[in-house]
Design a protein around this motif. Structure first.
Motif, PDB file in Angstrom:
ATOM      1  N   SER A 119       0.816  -1.218   0.000  1.00 12.77           N
ATOM      2  CA  SER A 119       0.000   0.000   0.000  1.00 12.77           C
ATOM      3  C   SER A 119       0.851   1.271   0.000  1.00 12.77           C
ATOM      4  O   SER A 119       0.310   2.355  -0.209  1.00 12.77           O
TER       5      SER A 119
ATOM      6  N   LEU B 210       1.007   2.770  -3.450  1.00  9.94           N
ATOM      7  CA  LEU B 210      -0.387   3.140  -3.759  1.00  9.94           C
ATOM      8  C   LEU B 210      -0.746   4.456  -3.064  1.00  9.94           C
ATOM      9  O   LEU B 210      -1.229   5.405  -3.679  1.00  9.94           O
ATOM     10  N   LYS B 211      -0.432   4.513  -1.758  1.00 12.93           N
ATOM     11  CA  LYS B 211      -0.779   5.714  -0.986  1.00 12.93           C
ATOM     12  C   LYS B 211      -0.003   6.933  -1.478  1.00 12.93           C
ATOM     13  O   LYS B 211      -0.511   8.047  -1.502  1.00 12.93           O
TER      14      LYS B 211
ATOM     15  N   LYS C 287      -6.467   7.993   7.482  1.00  4.94           N
ATOM     16  CA  LYS C 287      -6.409   6.906   6.497  1.00  4.94           C
ATOM     17  C   LYS C 287      -7.795   6.294   6.285  1.00  4.94           C
ATOM     18  O   LYS C 287      -8.190   6.016   5.156  1.00  4.94           O
TER      19      LYS C 287
ATOM     20  N   ARG D 277      -9.990   5.517   2.960  1.00  7.12           N
ATOM     21  CA  ARG D 277      -9.762   4.120   2.572  1.00  7.12           C
ATOM     22  C   ARG D 277     -10.633   3.660   1.396  1.00  7.12           C
ATOM     23  O   ARG D 277     -10.121   3.103   0.423  1.00  7.12           O
TER      24      ARG D 277
ATOM     25  N   MET E  22      -9.532   5.063  -1.827  1.00  9.97           N
ATOM     26  CA  MET E  22      -8.196   4.536  -2.204  1.00  9.97           C
ATOM     27  C   MET E  22      -8.308   3.118  -2.746  1.00  9.97           C
ATOM     28  O   MET E  22      -7.622   2.743  -3.677  1.00  9.97           O
ATOM     29  N   ILE E  23      -9.183   2.329  -2.122  1.00  7.61           N
ATOM     30  CA  ILE E  23      -9.373   0.948  -2.571  1.00  7.61           C
ATOM     31  C   ILE E  23      -9.834   0.958  -4.036  1.00  7.61           C
ATOM     32  O   ILE E  23      -9.281   0.265  -4.892  1.00  7.61           O
TER      33      ILE E  23
ATOM     34  N   ASP F  41       1.183  -6.408   3.984  1.00  8.56           N
ATOM     35  CA  ASP F  41      -0.242  -6.186   3.683  1.00  8.56           C
ATOM     36  C   ASP F  41      -0.716  -6.815   2.377  1.00  8.56           C
ATOM     37  O   ASP F  41      -1.212  -6.117   1.499  1.00  8.56           O
TER      38      ASP F  41
ATOM     39  N   ARG G 298      -3.439  -8.595   0.271  1.00  2.83           N
ATOM     40  CA  ARG G 298      -4.899  -8.515   0.407  1.00  2.83           C
ATOM     41  C   ARG G 298      -5.653  -9.358  -0.601  1.00  2.83           C
ATOM     42  O   ARG G 298      -6.793  -9.741  -0.384  1.00  2.83           O
ATOM     43  N   ARG G 299      -4.996  -9.581  -1.735  1.00  2.00           N
ATOM     44  CA  ARG G 299      -5.694 -10.247  -2.836  1.00  2.00           C
ATOM     45  C   ARG G 299      -4.906 -11.455  -3.299  1.00  2.00           C
ATOM     46  O   ARG G 299      -3.686 -11.489  -3.162  1.00  2.00           O
TER      47      ARG G 299
ATOM     48  N   SER H 272     -10.710  -6.184  -0.766  1.00  6.76           N
ATOM     49  CA  SER H 272      -9.578  -5.624  -0.020  1.00  6.76           C
ATOM     50  C   SER H 272      -9.430  -6.275   1.363  1.00  6.76           C
ATOM     51  O   SER H 272      -8.327  -6.494   1.848  1.00  6.76           O
TER      52      SER H 272
HETATM   53  C1  LIG Z   1      -6.094   1.208  -0.250  1.00  6.86           C
HETATM   54  C2  LIG Z   1      -5.365   0.152   0.592  1.00  6.86           C
HETATM   55  O1  LIG Z   1      -4.101  -0.107   0.032  1.00  6.86           O
HETATM   56  C3  LIG Z   1      -5.190   0.715   2.014  1.00  6.86           C
HETATM   57  C4  LIG Z   1      -4.306  -0.157   2.880  1.00  6.86           C
HETATM   58  O2  LIG Z   1      -3.972   0.458   4.063  1.00  6.86           O
HETATM   59  P1  LIG Z   1      -3.396  -0.343   5.325  1.00  6.86           P
HETATM   60  O3  LIG Z   1      -2.582  -1.519   4.828  1.00  6.86           O
HETATM   61  O4  LIG Z   1      -4.596  -0.806   6.100  1.00  6.86           O
HETATM   62  O5  LIG Z   1      -2.569   0.659   6.074  1.00  6.86           O
HETATM   63  C5  LIG Z   1      -6.166  -1.133   0.630  1.00  6.86           C
HETATM   64  C6  LIG Z   1      -6.221  -1.851  -0.701  1.00  6.86           C
HETATM   65  O6  LIG Z   1      -5.277  -1.812  -1.504  1.00  6.86           O
HETATM   66  O7  LIG Z   1      -7.276  -2.477  -0.955  1.00  6.86           O
END
Ligand SMILES: C[C@@](O)(CCOP(=O)(O)O)CC(=O)O
Ligand SMILES: Nc1ncnc2c1ncn2[C@@H]1O[C@H](COP(=O)(O)OP(=O)(O)OP(=O)(O)O)[C@@H](O)[C@H]1O
Length: 205
Positions: free
Chosen positions: A42, A45-46, A67, A71, A74-75, A106, A108-109, A152
């Protein structure tokens, strides 16, 4: 595997406020930043999202409300990028990482795991961090539709055989005990690197 490739990659996933950052920071502290780096998919991405939307990148990296306010958007923004190129953020996150051990904090997918499995088939270990909904709520989590029921957060709920599961409900001693196995694996896999560094030092090179 080439000599400069990482020897071990821990692919962490877990629900919001399960403590992924907390646990991965702890592992890095127990080893050392020279041996092990933390990579966040992330982060690039952020960074790009903040630039395009005039937001505070550092705040987006933190664990606070800022955040969470951004969120959902951003997702969606990240998903549009991933649809064009599923490995986009993975490639950016690993760029420049030179330590023998990587912790990806992190995932997620499924596409995140698949990218690492195909690039580094021998080094990947999948780790799940779990905490009860009660604990997560104490850490500030509130169910948000469109986030907690979306890919996510749920993309790795099924079909993944985790190599390790860490329970992180706040008991420090129990957490420490659970980390011992992972730390031993890390030391074992990076032993050659540590030995080389030691030889270089003692030979004065
Ligand atoms: C937008 C996103 O990257 C936020 C992740 O933030 P964090 O890992 O929870 O700090 C989640 C995603 O990619 O689905
Ligand atoms: N074992 C623990 N002991 C004390 N505090 C903890 C523990 N685990 C997590 N926390 C705290 O809970 C909060 C959420 O943890 P953390 O940011 O690591 O979760 P996360 O899974 O990375 O969440 P997100 O997906 O929202 O980024 C942080 O303030 C963190 O310091």
């Amino acid at each position: 595997m080439t000599a400069s490739d990482p020897k071990l990659i821990l692919l962490f996933s877990g629900k919001r406020k399960s403590g992924k950052d907390y646990v991965t920071d702890l592992i890095q502290k127990r080893l050392s930043p020279k041996l092990c780096c933390i990579l966040r998919l992330s982060a690039p991405l952020k960074e790009q999202y903040a630039q395009e939307h005039g937001l505070d990148f550092e705040e987006l990296l933190g664990a606070g409300k800022y955040k969470e306010q951004h969120r959902a958007e951003m997702i969606r923004w990240g998903e549009r990028r991933r649809q064009k190129d599923p490995g986009f953020f993975c490639r950016m996150a690993v760029c420049g990482a030179s330590q023998p051990m990587w912790i990806v904090s992190d995932c997620r997918r499924m596409s995140d795991l698949q990218w690492f499995w195909s690039e580094y088939p021998q080094q990947c270990v999948c780790v799940r961090v779990e905490a009860s909904e009660q604990t997560r709520a104490q850490r500030g989590w509130r169910f948000t539709a469109g986030v907690d029921d979306a890919e996510s957060e749920c993309g790795l709920d099924q079909d993944v055989d985790f190599d390790w599961t860490i329970r992180n409900d706040g008991d420090v001693t129990f957490l420490d005990r659970q980390l011992q196995g992972l730390l031993s694996l890390a030391r074992e896999r990076t032993m050659e690197h540590q030995y080389t560094q030691y030889s270089i030092k003692s030979n004065g090179q």
